[in-house]
Design an enzyme around this catalytic site. Sequence first.
Site, PDB file in Angstrom:
ATOM      1  N   VAL A 154      86.371 128.238 114.249  1.00 30.90           N
ATOM      2  CA  VAL A 154      86.394 127.074 113.362  1.00 30.90           C
ATOM      3  C   VAL A 154      84.958 126.605 113.188  1.00 30.90           C
ATOM      4  CG1 VAL A 154      87.104 124.660 113.195  1.00 30.90           C
ATOM      5  CG2 VAL A 154      88.741 126.375 113.997  1.00 30.90           C
ATOM      6  N   GLY A 155      84.569 126.317 111.960  1.00 28.33           N
ATOM      7  CA  GLY A 155      83.210 125.866 111.701  1.00 28.33           C
ATOM      8  C   GLY A 155      83.111 124.356 111.642  1.00 28.33           C
ATOM      9  N   THR A 173      80.820 126.539 101.198  1.00 29.41           N
ATOM     10  CA  THR A 173      81.871 125.538 101.363  1.00 29.41           C
ATOM     11  C   THR A 173      81.795 124.596 100.190  1.00 29.41           C
ATOM     12  OG1 THR A 173      81.777 125.591 103.772  1.00 29.41           O
ATOM     13  CG2 THR A 173      82.510 123.532 102.806  1.00 29.41           C
ATOM     14  N   GLY A 177      76.844 125.816 105.127  1.00 28.94           N
ATOM     15  CA  GLY A 177      75.947 126.675 105.885  1.00 28.94           C
ATOM     16  C   GLY A 177      76.553 127.008 107.233  1.00 28.94           C
ATOM     17  N   GLY A 179      78.034 126.702 110.344  1.00 26.99           N
ATOM     18  CA  GLY A 179      78.664 125.515 110.895  1.00 26.99           C
ATOM     19  C   GLY A 179      78.316 125.219 112.335  1.00 26.99           C
TER      20      GLY A 179
END
Length: 343
Positions: free
Chosen positions: A232-233, A203, A255, A257
Amino acid sequence: MSTSRRKFLRSSVIGSAAAVGGSNIFASSANTSTAIKNNPVVVSTWDFGKTANVGAWEVLGKGGRALDAVEAGVRIPEADPTNQTIGYGGLPDRDGRVTLDACIMDEKYNCGSVMCLEHIIHPISVARLVMEKTPHIILTGDGALQFALANGFRKQNLLTPESEKAWKEWMKSANYKPEMNIENRLYNKDNDPMPGGPNNHDTIGMMAMDAAGNMSGACTTSGLAYKMHGRVGDSPVIGAGLYVDNEIGAATSSGVGEEVIRIVGSHLVVELMRHGATPEMACKEAVNRIVKRSPEKSKTIQVGFVALNKQGQYGGYSLQPGFSYSVKSNTVEQVFKAKSYYQ
Ligand code: ASP
């Protein structure tokens, strides 16, 4: 609130946080909210943050606003098809769909987020519009796409031939469970990251302080490769993947999430800094909490935090070796290797 009650609350927060860490992580306490003025700085996750920082610096170096800087900065990896963890060219979910998560936060706790957004190359700019043009903070999926299209964003195919190929390869042995990388890069003999390593997730999280001493942050990702559709993270979750408190500092993460969401990681890091921890100490304590919750699992995944405080100090810490963060200011332009829990 009475002074004694306030003192009690403060000392119990410090006491419990220090106890969890097993040592006094606040030893070098320097908790003042004085910003360093006229000394802009931008800090972002990973080595590819270096290129993104250049975009942010074009704004910061001219005395521009931190919010504009972080948006401009993270748009660079969002548009880069060779970066398979962010924006255009991101690895898809296990149904072959590129779904993007992003959030942005300014110096006044204003924030905006999009989750599971498809077909739009710059989710960060959609998140900013959610913040500025709607009464809401989060838009998801089709609603986020409709909002983007209504605001002039163009619908594009974000699945590059390279990412499609990687997905089809993965499909041959697809597990229901997404695979997660520990080592995000190949390393040379000096342990410096080299391009081309296995890279299922990363990310860009970016934090900046402008010449006026105001802070903002942005975070954008395609999330875990081959995730379940709709997953969704942490990255678009305010407090998990990103948090900015203009009095104290900012933090962001990369990393797995799910582990970051459980501890509301970036908010935790900022709160630890509020109580005197340096950026690195605060990041380390957040990582320690992930290890404490799940010692076995923590050996098999990567999570890294990076933080910037109001005095312009920065630092990071990760579970596994290999996490890095990039810094640019008037005096520094460097990629730093973060220390890690496991060696
Ligand atoms: N934090 C991202 C997510 O869980 C992935 C990453 O940064 O590696 O979606």
